[in-house]
Write a protein that holds these residues in place. Structure first.
Motif, PDB file in Angstrom:
ATOM      1  N   UNK A 127       9.768  14.819 -12.716  1.00 41.05           N
ATOM      2  CA  UNK A 127      10.133  13.860 -11.674  1.00 41.05           C
ATOM      3  C   UNK A 127       8.904  13.549 -10.826  1.00 41.05           C
ATOM      4  N   UNK A 128       8.519  12.318 -10.784  1.00 37.39           N
ATOM      5  CA  UNK A 128       7.333  11.902 -10.050  1.00 37.39           C
ATOM      6  C   UNK A 128       7.730  11.111  -8.813  1.00 37.39           C
ATOM      7  N   UNK A 129       7.067  11.393  -7.706  1.00 37.51           N
ATOM      8  CA  UNK A 129       7.261  10.576  -6.518  1.00 37.51           C
ATOM      9  C   UNK A 129       6.548   9.251  -6.730  1.00 37.51           C
ATOM     10  N   UNK A 130       7.254   8.162  -6.452  1.00 33.19           N
ATOM     11  CA  UNK A 130       6.681   6.829  -6.600  1.00 33.19           C
ATOM     12  C   UNK A 130       6.087   6.417  -5.264  1.00 33.19           C
ATOM     13  N   UNK A 131       4.774   6.482  -5.158  1.00 33.57           N
ATOM     14  CA  UNK A 131       4.123   6.227  -3.870  1.00 33.57           C
ATOM     15  C   UNK A 131       4.234   4.779  -3.440  1.00 33.57           C
ATOM     16  N   UNK A 132       4.628   3.900  -4.337  1.00 32.19           N
ATOM     17  CA  UNK A 132       4.764   2.485  -3.985  1.00 32.19           C
ATOM     18  C   UNK A 132       6.220   2.123  -3.707  1.00 32.19           C
ATOM     19  N   UNK A 133       7.018   3.110  -3.353  1.00 31.68           N
ATOM     20  CA  UNK A 133       8.407   2.846  -2.962  1.00 31.68           C
ATOM     21  C   UNK A 133       8.735   3.619  -1.692  1.00 31.68           C
ATOM     22  N   UNK A 181       4.938  -7.752  -0.984  1.00 35.05           N
ATOM     23  CA  UNK A 181       5.394  -7.137  -2.233  1.00 35.05           C
ATOM     24  C   UNK A 181       4.528  -5.953  -2.647  1.00 35.05           C
ATOM     25  N   UNK A 182       3.756  -5.417  -1.714  1.00 35.30           N
ATOM     26  CA  UNK A 182       2.876  -4.287  -2.050  1.00 35.30           C
ATOM     27  C   UNK A 182       3.654  -3.023  -2.362  1.00 35.30           C
ATOM     28  N   UNK A 183       4.874  -2.920  -1.808  1.00 36.51           N
ATOM     29  CA  UNK A 183       5.720  -1.757  -2.078  1.00 36.51           C
ATOM     30  C   UNK A 183       7.140  -2.219  -2.380  1.00 36.51           C
ATOM     31  N   UNK A 208      -4.837   2.474   2.820  1.00 36.13           N
ATOM     32  CA  UNK A 208      -5.526   1.455   2.025  1.00 36.13           C
ATOM     33  C   UNK A 208      -5.023   0.041   2.337  1.00 36.13           C
ATOM     34  N   UNK A 209      -3.851  -0.055   2.965  1.00 35.03           N
ATOM     35  CA  UNK A 209      -3.285  -1.358   3.316  1.00 35.03           C
ATOM     36  C   UNK A 209      -3.404  -1.656   4.814  1.00 35.03           C
ATOM     37  N   UNK A 210      -4.230  -0.896   5.517  1.00 40.36           N
ATOM     38  CA  UNK A 210      -4.296  -1.024   6.980  1.00 40.36           C
ATOM     39  C   UNK A 210      -4.610  -2.451   7.418  1.00 40.36           C
ATOM     40  N   UNK A 211      -5.614  -3.072   6.837  1.00 37.84           N
ATOM     41  CA  UNK A 211      -6.008  -4.427   7.259  1.00 37.84           C
ATOM     42  C   UNK A 211      -4.865  -5.423   7.034  1.00 37.84           C
ATOM     43  N   UNK A 212      -4.207  -5.309   5.888  1.00 33.97           N
ATOM     44  CA  UNK A 212      -3.072  -6.193   5.584  1.00 33.97           C
ATOM     45  C   UNK A 212      -1.948  -5.989   6.592  1.00 33.97           C
ATOM     46  N   UNK A 213      -1.622  -4.740   6.867  1.00 38.77           N
ATOM     47  CA  UNK A 213      -0.533  -4.434   7.801  1.00 38.77           C
ATOM     48  C   UNK A 213      -0.862  -4.941   9.197  1.00 38.77           C
TER      49      UNK A 213
END
Length: 294
Positions: free
Chosen positions: A27-33, A51-53, A163-168
């Protein structure tokens, strides 16, 4: 013969144990969810990350927090989410968040009500939950408190997705501008109204009423269907305050509202505080309030 049977059973037990452990390890944690409780939260997350996550929402469109419990599929989705953004004080959150963390040791739960001046009433009860300490959870139904929810969401997302700081940060400026505009619109529009009272089945707009100096009159009484005596009291109050409509969420039973509607000859108007299009729903709500309490 008996020893042989025991050996077979032992081998089977070892195999099943190994297989179960292997499933857990796979079972893998999905870091994009990430997971949220309600659709208005999804609106904020999508405004900040696009739509990044993937956003897993627990209470889907048309479902009621009053009768909600997670499905097997939803529990599976939570088990692979690294981040859960909760409203704070919703009954099902209080009942399930600790269990979610037991299922998913990597899950980080963030309470988006942090920093909001919560509305507390002694032994306050609502239809979908009995609030510990009498705390009303409907913070997302006011533009003013939604600003703080947006800020808390931004900070949680930046911490989890640096890694998404600027976008956020960029999207947050656009979001706060829209929230400030709708806040100003509510301020200017509702200030003109002489009558400040509105009638609703389930008291979902407590923070809105506080923030814009309105009076919310609830048909639901202490989280239950109203008694005949309570209905009579509500009808008298609605007459005295010249209330022109009854608000009700589509997931609630209309029978009590229909009694008042017939008695006062006023329409029943559907509102949806759990809509994913939070901004559009708030604009519609403002128009409905202006028609109902002018």
């Amino acid at each position: 013969m008996r020893v042989k049977n025991y050996s077979i059973i032992l081998i089977a037990v070892i195999f099943v144990s190994w297989w179960a452990q292997a499933c857990v390890q796979q079972k893998k944690v999905d870091d994009k969810q990430i997971t949220v409780s309600i659709l208005p939260q999804k609106y904020i997350v999508k405004a900040l990350l696009g739509d990044s996550v993937k956003v897993n929402t627990m209470i889907a469109e048309g479902n009621s927090p009053a009768t909600y419990s997670p499905t097997h599929e939803q529990i599976k989705e939570v088990s692979i989410s690294p981040l859960y953004l909760k409203v704070g004080y919703l009954g099902f959150e209080q009942a399930w968040c600790d269990r979610f963390k037991e299922l998913n040791g990597d899950l980080r739960v963030v309470d988006l009500s942090a920093g909001i001046k919560m509305i507390r009433e002694e032994d306050a009860v609502h239809g979908d939950h009995v609030h510990e300490g009498g705390v009303d959870p409907h913070t997302w139904t006011s533009p003013k408190t939604m600003k703080k929810i947006a800020q808390n969401t931004k900070e949680a997302l930046i911490q989890h997705y640096p890694e998404f700081k600027d976008l956020i940060e960029s999207n947050y400026l656009v979001l706060t501008d829209s929230l400030s505009k709708i806040d100003s619109l509510f301020e200017s529009s509702l200030k003109k109204l002489e009558n400040k009272s509105f009638l609703i089945f389930h008291p979902a707009y407590t923070y809105l009423a506080r923030d814009y100096e309105l009076e919310q009159i609830s048909i639901e009484h202490k989280g239950k269907e109203p008694s005949v005596q309570w209905l009579q009291k509500v009808i008298r109050e609605a007459k005295n305050k010249n209330i022109r409509a009854i608000f009700i969420q589509k997931e609630f039973d209309k029978r009590s509202a229909e009694i008042i509607s017939q008695e006062l000859n006023i329409p029943i108007v559907t509102v949806n505080p759990l809509a994913e299009d939070w901004y559009g729903e708030m604009l519609q709500l403002l128009a409905k309030l202006e028609n109902a309490i002018q």
